[in-house]
Design an enzyme around this catalytic site. Structure first.
Site, PDB file in Angstrom:
ATOM      1  N   GLY A 155      43.136  42.453  46.577  1.00 33.48           N
ATOM      2  CA  GLY A 155      43.093  44.162  47.093  1.00 33.48           C
ATOM      3  C   GLY A 155      43.987  44.862  46.875  1.00 33.48           C
ATOM      4  N   ARG A 156      44.584  46.082  47.430  1.00 32.54           N
ATOM      5  CA  ARG A 156      45.031  47.077  46.925  1.00 32.54           C
ATOM      6  C   ARG A 156      46.639  45.906  46.120  1.00 32.54           C
ATOM      7  NH1 ARG A 156      43.496  49.139  51.980  1.00 32.54           N
ATOM      8  NH2 ARG A 156      42.503  50.967  52.195  1.00 32.54           N
ATOM      9  N   ILE A 157      47.371  45.372  47.256  1.00 35.83           N
ATOM     10  CA  ILE A 157      48.076  45.141  47.130  1.00 35.83           C
ATOM     11  C   ILE A 157      48.310  43.537  45.839  1.00 35.83           C
ATOM     12  CG2 ILE A 157      50.243  43.225  47.985  1.00 35.83           C
ATOM     13  CD1 ILE A 157      49.699  44.595  50.358  1.00 35.83           C
ATOM     14  N   SER A 237      51.986  37.357  51.914  1.00 33.80           N
ATOM     15  CA  SER A 237      50.277  37.987  53.362  1.00 33.80           C
ATOM     16  C   SER A 237      51.086  37.620  54.502  1.00 33.80           C
ATOM     17  CB  SER A 237      49.745  37.932  52.445  1.00 33.80           C
ATOM     18  OG  SER A 237      49.479  36.335  52.227  1.00 33.80           O
ATOM     19  N   ARG A 238      50.339  36.771  54.799  1.00 28.39           N
ATOM     20  CA  ARG A 238      50.172  35.923  55.922  1.00 28.39           C
ATOM     21  C   ARG A 238      50.593  34.844  56.173  1.00 28.39           C
ATOM     22  NH1 ARG A 238      51.469  40.286  57.617  1.00 28.39           N
ATOM     23  NH2 ARG A 238      49.761  41.500  59.078  1.00 28.39           N
ATOM     24  N   GLU A 267      56.089  32.089  62.491  1.00 32.39           N
ATOM     25  CA  GLU A 267      57.230  33.215  62.485  1.00 32.39           C
ATOM     26  C   GLU A 267      57.220  33.313  64.170  1.00 32.39           C
ATOM     27  OE1 GLU A 267      55.989  35.665  59.117  1.00 32.39           O
ATOM     28  OE2 GLU A 267      56.253  37.279  60.227  1.00 32.39           O
ATOM     29  N   HIS A 285      59.715  38.645  56.742  1.00 36.73           N
ATOM     30  CA  HIS A 285      58.774  39.120  56.977  1.00 36.73           C
ATOM     31  C   HIS A 285      59.270  40.982  56.084  1.00 36.73           C
ATOM     32  CE1 HIS A 285      54.670  39.802  58.447  1.00 36.73           C
ATOM     33  NE2 HIS A 285      55.319  40.768  57.354  1.00 36.73           N
TER      34      HIS A 285
HETATM   35  C1  DGY Z   1      51.992  44.160  57.246  1.00 35.72           C
HETATM   36  O1  DGY Z   1      51.648  45.947  57.362  1.00 35.72           O
HETATM   37  O2  DGY Z   1      50.987  44.170  57.490  1.00 35.72           O
HETATM   38  C2  DGY Z   1      52.738  43.699  57.045  1.00 35.72           C
HETATM   39  O3  DGY Z   1      52.593  42.304  56.874  1.00 35.72           O
HETATM   40  C3  DGY Z   1      54.074  44.447  57.729  1.00 35.72           C
HETATM   41  O4  DGY Z   1      54.718  45.509  57.047  1.00 35.72           O
END
Ligand code: DGY
Length: 318
Positions: A155-157, A237-238, A267, A285
């Protein structure tokens, strides 16, 4: 009468000014999350709500907002919101994409460099005044040039991470549930691989998918077993994309060389064994945590909420 909006947690003041000029704003000025009961109580008479990742917006809260038209999350991810339920109730859920892409990609590279070159233990060593002489074998890491970077989620990131890889002269492969078009692959100089091939052949694996039921524990025991011995895992990411217990086992077995983590499965709780490992870099995070980026995120969240409470379609709904 002006529309009313609940802001669950403190945002930069210029951003709040913009909201206050156009709405009745009920703002939690503390930089701590509201309890579920407090949100339920305060959302009851609101047209809109601005939330953060730390707010778990479930059915009870959504049901309590009987006038609610929009839940505007100050994040690109929105897994903290029961967005299927919100959609059923014709409530918009909005996010803040794009503005945090570069900051998060930069942080991903900070994690890669830190873990591969032992930056954190080397810093600790120096502060402890243990640096007595230059040594050939002191804190030996690995080169990046010529190594294979495996990006999961283009994706974008993921794309911004790929762009930065060319500066390090790395070979970049990627996996995504949807293969990118060939033009984009060419432009980014990335090669598509099935997930198992990426895991088997990458020196550094970096995770950038959204958290969904499909990506929950995408990296589990089986995937760690496929990884190259000596590989590094990076996650900005997550947390729940990785089974954190399986990660601990892989690190203990030394079947991977290290990990760089900005996010955690439960988290802010972190598997205690990770805290004691020198080959793991742990961050709280902060992927998007630059002043410019966080201010833009908050501003976009306010713009999204204003659009909906003033009867427009929001720019960034999910
Ligand atoms: C998001 O935006 O989802 C990041 O985890 C926090 O910036």
């Amino acid at each position: 009468m002006k529309p009313s909006v609940l802001v669950t947690r403190r945002l930069p003041e210029p951003v709040l000014q913009k909201l206050k000029a156009k709405c009745q704003a009920d703002i939690n000025y503390e930089d701590t999350p509201l309890s579920k009961e407090e949100i339920i109580h305060r959302v009851a008479d609101k047209d809109g709500m601005v939330t953060l990742l730390t707010d778990k917006i479930d059915r009870d809260i959504i049901d309590a907002g009987t006038k609610l038209k929009v839940i505007s999350n100050v994040a690109v991810g929105y897994d903290n919101i029961d967005y299927h339920y919100a959609r059923q109730k014709n409530i918009y859920v909005t996010n803040t994409p794009e503005v945090l892409t570069e900051a998060t990609a930069d942080l991903t590279w900070a994690l890669i460099l830190s873990v591969v070159r032992n930056i954190v233990p080397a810093d600790r060593f120096t502060r402890q005044v243990k640096f007595k002489e230059w040594q050939l074998f002191l804190f030996l890491g690995s080169d990046l040039k010529g190594k294979r970077l495996g990006i999961i989620g283009l994706g974008r990131i993921g794309r911004a991470v790929a762009q930065r890889a060319s500066g390090f002269e790395m070979e970049v492969v990627y996996y995504d549930i949807q293969r990118a078009d060939r033009e984009l692959e060419k432009r980014l100089k990335v090669t598509y691989l099935p997930l198992d091939q990426l895991l088997k052949t990458s020196d550094i694996i970096t995770l950038h998918p959204p958290l969904t039921s499909q990506t929950h524990h995408l990296i589990d025991q089986k995937e760690f077993q496929l990884m190259k011995p000596g590989a590094y895992l990076i996650n900005a990411s997550r947390g729940p994309v990785v089974n954190e217990k399986a990660l601990v086992e892989a690190l203990k077995r030394k079947s991977i060389a290290g990990a760089g983590l900005d996010v955690y499965e439960n988290e802010p709780r972190i598997e205690p064994e990770l805290l004691a490992m020198d080959n793991v870099v742990l961050l709280p995070h902060i992927g998007s945590a630059s002043l410019e980026t966080r201010t833009k995120m908050a501003m976009i969240a306010i713009e999204n909420v204003l659009q909906v409470v003033y009867g427009e379609k929001p720019t960034n709904y999910v």
